[in-house]
Design a protein around this motif. Structure first.
Motif, mmCIF file in Angstrom:
data_model
loop_
_atom_site.group_PDB
_atom_site.id
_atom_site.type_symbol
_atom_site.label_atom_id
_atom_site.label_comp_id
_atom_site.label_asym_id
_atom_site.label_seq_id
_atom_site.Cartn_x
_atom_site.Cartn_y
_atom_site.Cartn_z
ATOM 1 N N VAL A 52 68.406 101.964 -34.846
ATOM 2 C CA VAL A 52 68.500 102.823 -33.683
ATOM 3 C C VAL A 52 67.263 102.744 -32.812
ATOM 4 N N CYS A 53 66.271 101.974 -33.222
ATOM 5 C CA CYS A 53 65.093 101.819 -32.369
ATOM 6 C C CYS A 53 65.444 101.074 -31.090
ATOM 7 N N ASP A 54 66.460 100.219 -31.124
ATOM 8 C CA ASP A 54 66.904 99.496 -29.941
ATOM 9 C C ASP A 54 67.906 100.359 -29.193
ATOM 10 N N LEU A 55 67.663 100.598 -27.898
ATOM 11 C CA LEU A 55 68.504 101.489 -27.121
ATOM 12 C C LEU A 55 69.928 100.970 -27.022
ATOM 13 N N SER A 56 70.122 99.650 -26.973
ATOM 14 C CA SER A 56 71.458 99.090 -26.783
ATOM 15 C C SER A 56 72.359 99.307 -27.986
ATOM 16 N N ILE A 57 71.798 99.492 -29.175
ATOM 17 C CA ILE A 57 72.633 99.666 -30.358
ATOM 18 C C ILE A 57 72.455 101.061 -30.959
ATOM 19 N N ARG A 58 71.924 101.961 -30.198
ATOM 20 C CA ARG A 58 71.879 103.343 -30.663
ATOM 21 C C ARG A 58 73.293 103.917 -30.689
ATOM 22 N N PRO A 59 73.609 104.783 -31.611
ATOM 23 C CA PRO A 59 74.946 105.387 -31.626
ATOM 24 C C PRO A 59 75.099 106.374 -30.480
ATOM 25 N N VAL A 60 76.324 106.557 -30.050
ATOM 26 C CA VAL A 60 76.630 107.529 -29.001
ATOM 27 C C VAL A 60 76.557 108.921 -29.604
ATOM 28 N N SER A 61 75.855 109.807 -28.952
ATOM 29 C CA SER A 61 75.681 111.165 -29.469
ATOM 30 C C SER A 61 76.579 112.181 -28.778
ATOM 31 N N ALA A 62 77.122 111.858 -27.584
ATOM 32 C CA ALA A 62 77.983 112.798 -26.866
ATOM 33 C C ALA A 62 78.774 112.043 -25.797
ATOM 34 N N VAL A 63 79.975 112.540 -25.500
ATOM 35 C CA VAL A 63 80.828 111.997 -24.448
ATOM 36 C C VAL A 63 81.279 113.156 -23.572
ATOM 37 N N ALA A 64 81.361 112.935 -22.245
ATOM 38 C CA ALA A 64 81.718 114.031 -21.341
ATOM 39 C C ALA A 64 82.348 113.477 -20.074
ATOM 40 N N TRP A 65 82.861 114.413 -19.256
ATOM 41 C CA TRP A 65 83.357 114.101 -17.912
ATOM 42 C C TRP A 65 82.345 114.594 -16.901
ATOM 43 N N ALA A 66 82.151 113.852 -15.820
ATOM 44 C CA ALA A 66 81.240 114.256 -14.745
ATOM 45 C C ALA A 66 81.849 113.852 -13.410
ATOM 46 N N SER A 67 81.649 114.672 -12.380
ATOM 47 C CA SER A 67 82.200 114.364 -11.053
ATOM 48 C C SER A 67 81.474 113.201 -10.410
ATOM 49 N N ASN A 68 80.154 113.136 -10.575
ATOM 50 C CA ASN A 68 79.340 112.071 -9.990
ATOM 51 C C ASN A 68 77.986 112.082 -10.678
ATOM 52 N N THR A 69 77.081 111.293 -10.167
ATOM 53 C CA THR A 69 75.753 111.207 -10.783
ATOM 54 C C THR A 69 74.958 112.499 -10.638
ATOM 55 N N SER A 70 75.266 113.308 -9.621
ATOM 56 C CA SER A 70 74.522 114.558 -9.433
ATOM 57 C C SER A 70 74.925 115.616 -10.453
ATOM 58 N N THR A 71 76.185 115.647 -10.856
ATOM 59 C CA THR A 71 76.617 116.608 -11.877
ATOM 60 C C THR A 71 76.451 116.072 -13.289
ATOM 61 N N CYS A 72 76.226 114.782 -13.421
ATOM 62 C CA CYS A 72 76.041 114.185 -14.750
ATOM 63 C C CYS A 72 74.678 114.590 -15.300
ATOM 64 N N PRO A 73 74.590 115.086 -16.532
ATOM 65 C CA PRO A 73 73.288 115.454 -17.111
ATOM 66 C C PRO A 73 72.333 114.273 -17.146
ATOM 67 N N GLY A 74 71.064 114.563 -17.148
ATOM 68 C CA GLY A 74 70.046 113.521 -17.048
ATOM 69 C C GLY A 74 70.050 112.523 -18.176
ATOM 70 N N HIS A 75 70.383 112.955 -19.395
ATOM 71 C CA HIS A 75 70.351 112.031 -20.538
ATOM 72 C C HIS A 75 71.690 111.334 -20.762
ATOM 73 N N PHE A 76 72.647 111.483 -19.817
ATOM 74 C CA PHE A 76 73.941 110.822 -19.922
ATOM 75 C C PHE A 76 73.976 109.581 -19.039
ATOM 76 N N THR A 77 74.786 108.613 -19.412
ATOM 77 C CA THR A 77 75.034 107.397 -18.625
ATOM 78 C C THR A 77 76.446 107.463 -18.073
ATOM 79 N N LEU A 78 76.590 107.425 -16.759
ATOM 80 C CA LEU A 78 77.898 107.514 -16.118
ATOM 81 C C LEU A 78 78.511 106.126 -16.006
ATOM 82 N N ILE A 79 79.766 105.973 -16.425
ATOM 83 C CA ILE A 79 80.478 104.697 -16.312
ATOM 84 C C ILE A 79 81.123 104.672 -14.929
ATOM 85 N N GLY A 80 80.440 104.064 -13.977
ATOM 86 C CA GLY A 80 80.923 104.065 -12.602
ATOM 87 C C GLY A 80 81.890 102.939 -12.287
ATOM 88 N N GLN A 81 81.858 101.853 -13.051
ATOM 89 C CA GLN A 81 82.734 100.718 -12.803
ATOM 90 C C GLN A 81 83.350 100.236 -14.104
#
Length: 274
Positions: free
Chosen positions: A3-32
């Motif tokens: 888990v020291c490598d960010l690319s293979i860290r496990p997912v800790s949470a999944v959510a819905w967000a309207s856009n990048t402004s409503t998406c929490p800071g530690h989340f990655t938004l799948i835009g495409q």
């Protein structure tokens, strides 16, 4: 994997967000999607849509062990929960198909969800990813695999000055005084209670001031009783002079009727006998 490598860290949470402004800071938004299309799940002429996002922040010590896409007619599996929604005020998520996850402590499993991807419907498959199902024209994919939970960091142990003195490399330089290596308190010196030795200045320390006021006073008999004792031991003849009174003798000797007090309480003047 680690888990020291960010690319293979496990997912800790999944959510819905309207856009990048409503998406929490530690989340990655799948835009495409993987084929370059917009990943907005909202269809039609809607100004505010919703996107899938995920987090790999392990500060909460929880990971996503599994993800499922279920319909509104299916019962949510035991141990799963619907993902949270970070939406704008007028935005909403479709309920015909919903995403649910199973979240567990990071130390309880060695296999978890490592990544999420989206593709448009009826497009090419994503290698090594598992298809979870389609939603609103998109296909949801997840990558599951083993990971190494973060090893607990051992707290540094404090080495006392006595252990340092046992080193074969020679004496270590003196350490600065800290609450953890203060010098030991000097041993208390016991004093005889029969001797009252105050300092010359008249100020006594805590050990001297704890001496009783009777210390140093010799024990002697009263002169009244010295003539009765011919030796250090009390003889039986001396003890025979002591009269043991009975309860009746004591009551007769100290009998008091409290007549005067009763008359005073009744405010009756006592009569004078001629």
């Amino acid at each position: 994997m680690s888990v020291c490598d960010l690319s293979i860290r496990p997912v800790s949470a999944v959510a819905w967000a309207s856009n990048t402004s409503t998406c929490p800071g530690h989340f990655t938004l799948i835009g495409q999607t993987e084929d370059g299309a917009s990943a907005n799940f909202s269809r039609g002429f809607v100004k505010s849509g919703y996107f899938l996002c995920y987090s790999k922040d392990l500060s909460g010590a929880m990971v996503v062990a599994d993800v499922q896409v279920i319909t509104d007619k299916e019962t949510i599996p035991h141990g799963y929960c619907y993902i949270p929604e970070y939406l704008e005020q007028k935005a909403s998520v479709g309920k015909k198909k919903r995403v649910c996850v199973r979240i567990v402590p990071v130390g309880s499993v060695t296999t978890a969800v490592l990544d999420l991807k989206l593709t448009t419907k009826h497009k090419s498959m994503v290698q090594q990813y598992t298809c979870l199902g389609d939603m609103n024209g998109f296909v949801v994919w997840c990558l599951k695999g083993p990971f190494s939970p973060p090893a607990p960091q051992a707290k540094p142990r404090r080495v006392s000055l006595d252990i340092r003195s046992l080193s074969l490399e020679g004496p270590a330089p003196p350490q600065p005084l800290k609450p953890s290596n203060l010098p030991e308190a000097p041993p208390k010196i016991s004093r005889r209670r029969s001797k009252l030795d105050l300092p010359a200045g008249g100020v006594c320390d805590s050990s001297v001031c704890s001496i009783s006021a009777m210390d140093g006073v010799p024990f002697t008999l009263h002169p009244k009783f010295e003539s009765r004792s011919s030796s250090t031991k009390v003889s039986g003849i001396t003890l025979s002079d002591i009269r043991i009174k009975s309860v009746q003798d004591i009551e007769n000797e100290y009998n008091y009727t409290f007549t005067v007090e009763e008359l005073a309480a009744k405010r009756i003047r006592p009569s004078l006998s001629g």
